[in-house]
Design a protein around this motif. Structure first.
Motif: not given
Lengths: 168, 633
Positions: B564, B572, B575, B613, B615-617, B622
């Motif tokens: 992280q 997204s 991604a 995979w 997960e991020s914004e 991320s």
């Protein structure tokens, strides 16, 4: 490439013909005059190693053998002729024509002369653990992966000198 | 002498009764006593006869039997020269002589087809003393005369209030009718009618049972045929099996023809209990190949089924191409047939032909319905088989192309490996010597030449990076032949952080982590994973110093790792893209990179059966997740 046993290139590459060799082998002079043998087929690397050694103040003779076959013949001659001087340091590439670096290393360590104890630095483009492990087992003194930046390459000279001093 | 006319409901005279009386008083009394005695004797006799008759009649269940019994009883009841039971068909009003006795030429009597109009009977007996003088019989008197009939007594048989027949007594001499004679005849008629009614009900019952049984048999046949059809996906075999099953349950002959995509018709089965006959059928077909006007070809062309209840001689003559052909067709002994095309939507897949021959059966409409149903099921079986074959073929093709694809992929990987490996050395030379050139001669060159050299140095460095990453990518999943051993992820992470030390220090990154597990993966692979992911966290940092947290938690049968960061994040929509080969979201001037780092990670993770995979914004950091199965081989 000349066939094995041919004298044509042998004379050119034939190391340690200088009279100073005798002096060196007697250990009367400082390390900077101890001859270094490069077993390396890449002219670029030969040039860079010489450059690097020069940068670190090494002024001794640097000889070159460019394939494994001739390296083995050279060892044969040393063993056969006590007058043939032994280099103070051998820098060995693993990926060389005809006989690979491992075979050459093995031959060096099997030598009947005092050459069997000469420091051998492996300078290879391979970074594979298996190459490090194998050559260490066969008696390599040091393993250096050929650097790809000039700064790092220039440090190789320092490492070689260091080894030469320890080995001498 | 008293003569009373017998009238029909229209008031027409249809007969007469005559009663003679003795007018002498004494005689009358004596006679009356005698008559009364006789009468009571006669009545007793009649009664006994009737009781016996009712017993006899009721013991017969089938109407044919009842009819014979009636004639037999009539003989015992009334003395006449001949007896007959006539039946009237309620449908067309035609009369038939059902049973008779004493007639010399019963078949000639059949010509009395329209006997007496039913309304003329009016449920009363008709007494005809002289046929010659009976207007009702005018048209038929010739026939009666031929039999020598002079007098007749016609007793109507009323079943459930409907006249449905008569019992007729014939005399060859003029006959004078007597009261008891008429009375007992009428009684017999009533009894006979009732027995006949019962018997007919019974007949009807039997008929219905037979129909039900036939229908049951058809259902069973259909079910069995259905089972055969679904038993195998090799439909030609299946169709032959159905043909076999139809003979002799449903047909004496059964043949199956198939139509292929090019409208070629091919016979796949001919069945008959006698193989000799089957050979004959093939011979016939060979000698006289079917042409377009044949009924079977028409059925295939139109897709319409056809029932031919009776194959007549005329039809054979009409269909045959020459007398020999006709002879051969006759040799098959066909009686009736059904042509049932196998339809899939509008498409005709083939034709099933059923024919009866030596069994003497003829096909009716219910049989046609059965044949159509069977053909429908056969069509489904063919279609299923075709779909199955097609699927199998596709599967085969898919497997072949998969193998080819795998080989092509492995060839490509080998090529990429060799190419990048062999590129490495000359490239190192280019890189080192441009650097050496720059170092040694920079102050002897003008600024333009220096810039050129700078570009060459940069290009060579970039190319080196690419080659290095390509090599890493091609070898990412190639296991060095050793089985996977458990490696301590904590140790690997320590080593990675050591290598990245200067980058971490330069960026001011803060790295935190949880305790990591032992996992089954090659140490170099895990090292590469950590290096690429942590390297990205440093590279794509925001204004703030990077905070990188590495953790792992145990899921059901795998470890879930997370890296992280608080960096710039990823929109997204990208991604998934970022794990593709050479996928880059930023210009080279902003972020250095080959676009291979995450592709290498994906390849490594997938090679051990895990997944990766993100997960991020955008702007919010991320978290990259990857899993490593616990039971990975």
């Amino acid at each position: 490439v000349a066939p094995s046993g041919s004298n044509q290139n042998w004379e050119e590459d034939r190391p340690f013909t200088s009279p100073s060799l005798k002096t060196l082998s007697k250990g009367e002079e400082a390390s900077r005059s101890v001859p270094v043998l490069l077993i390396e087929d890449n002219a670029g690397d030969v040039l860079l190693i010489k450059e690097s050694l020069k940068e670190h103040g090494f002024s001794g003779k640097v000889s070159v053998i460019s394939d494994g076959e001739r390296a083995v013949l050279f060892m044969n001659e040393i063993d056969a002729n006590a007058d043939t001087p032994c280099p103070g340091l051998i820098v060995l590439d693993l990926n060389i024509p005809k006989r690979n670096g491992r075979e050459v290393l093995k031959r060096i360590r099997e030598s009947s002369s005092r050459c069997a104890h000469v420091p051998v630095v492996i300078l290879s483009s391979s970074n594979a653990p298996v190459d490090r492990e194998d050559t260490a087992r066969l008696g390599a003194s040091r393993y250096i992966c050929k650097p790809s930046t000039l700064t790092k390459f220039m440090e190789v000279g320092a490492l070689l000198k260091e080894t030469l001093n320890i080995g001498a | 002498l008293t003569v009373s006319p017998i009238l029909d409901p229209m008031g027409r005279v249809i007969g007469a009764s005559k009663i003679l009386r003795d007018v002498s008083e004494r005689n009358r009394l004596e006679g009356a006593i005698r008559a009364s005695e006789q009468e009571s004797k006669a009545l007793e006799h009649e009664l006994l006869l009737l009781i016996e008759a009712s017993g006899t009649l009721l013991s017969s269940l089938r109407s044919a039997e009842v009819l014979r019994t009636i004639v037999g009883l009539a003989q015992r009841f009334v003395k006449a020269d001949a007896y007959a039971v006539w039946r009237m068909n309620s449908g067309d009003g035609r009369w038939t002589l059902s049973s008779s006795s004493g007639l010399s030429n019963a078949s000639a009597m059949q010509d009395l087809s329209s006997n007496v109009p039913p309304d003329a009977l009016a449920q009363k007996p008709i007494l005809i003393e002289d046929v010659e003088r009976e207007p009702l019989l005018n048209a038929r008197v010739e026939i009666l005369r031929a039999e020598g009939i002079r007098s007749m007594l016609i007793i109507p048989l009323a079943i459930q209030g409907e006249i449905s027949g008569t019992v007729v007594f014939y005399w060859r001499a003029p006959h004078q009718f007597l009261g008891p004679e008429i009375r007992i005849s009428v009684a017999l008629g009533n009894l006979a009618a009732s027995a006949l009614g019962t018997a007919e009900l019974y007949d009807q019952q039997l008929h219905l049972t037979a129909i039900a049984e036939a229908s049951q048999k058809r259902t069973e046949f259909l079910a069995e045929a259905g089972a055969v059809l679904s038993s195998s996906l090799v439909y030609e075999k299946t169709l032959a099996a159905v043909a076999k099953l139809s003979v002799p349950i449903f047909a004496d002959w059964c043949s199956v023809d198939l139509v292929n995509d090019r409208s070629d018709i091919r016979r796949v089965a001919v069945e008959h209990v006698d193989p000799e006959r089957v050979r004959l059928a093939y011979k016939l077909m060979e000698r006289y190949p079917p042409n377009e006007t044949d009924l079977s070809r028409t059925a295939i062309r139109t897709g319409r089924s056809q029932l031919l209840e009776e194959i007549t001689e005329e039809l054979i003559d009409k269909t045959a191409r020459d007398p020999e052909h006709a002879e051969m067709i006759r040799g098959l002994g066909l009686r009736s047939f059904i042509l049932a095309p196998m339809l899939m939507g509008e498409r005709v897949l083939g034709l099933i032909t059923f024919a009866t021959a030596e069994s003497g059966r003829t096909y009716q409409h219910p049989d046609l319905a059965l044949a159509e149903e069977l053909a429908r099921r056969a069509a489904i079986a063919i279609e299923n088989s075709r779909l199955y074959e097609e699927t199998k073929r596709h599967g085969q093709a898919l497997r072949v192309s998969n193998v080819e694809l795998r080989r092509a992929n492995s060839d490509l990987e080998q090529f990429a490996y060799s190419a990048s490996h062999d590129l490495k050395e000359p490239l190192r030379m280019v890189s080192l010597f441009t650097q050496l050139l720059k170092k040694k001669y920079a102050n002897q060159l003008d600024s333009e030449a220096s810039e050129y050299i700078a570009h060459a140095v940069q290009g060579a460095q970039r190319m080196e990076m690419l080659v290095r990453d390509l090599l890493a990518y091609t070898t990412a999943s190639a296991s060095p032949g050793k089985p996977l051993e458990l490696v301590n992820a904590n140790t690997i992470l320590e080593q990675t952080l050591g290598i990245l030390h200067s980058d971490l220090k330069a960026s001011g990154a803060e790295v935190t982590r949880t305790e990591l597990p032992l996992v089954r993966i090659h140490a170099v692979q895990l090292h590469q994973l950590f290096q690429n992911l942590i390297g990205n966290a440093i590279k794509y940092r925001s204004q703030n110093a990077p905070c990188i947290h590495i953790s792992a938690e145990q899921k059901q049968d795998e470890w879930l790792f997370a890296v992280q960061d608080n960096g710039i994040g990823i929109a997204s929509e990208y991604a998934d893209q970022i794990f593709g080969l050479f996928k880059r979201l930023h210009g080279r001037d902003d972020y250095e990179g080959t676009g291979l780092g995450l592709a290498i990670c994906k390849k490594i993770v997938e090679s051990v059966g895990g997944a990766i995979w993100v997960e991020s914004e955008l702007g919010r950091g991320s978290t990259f997740y990857f899993t490593i199965p616990q039971n990975a081989e």
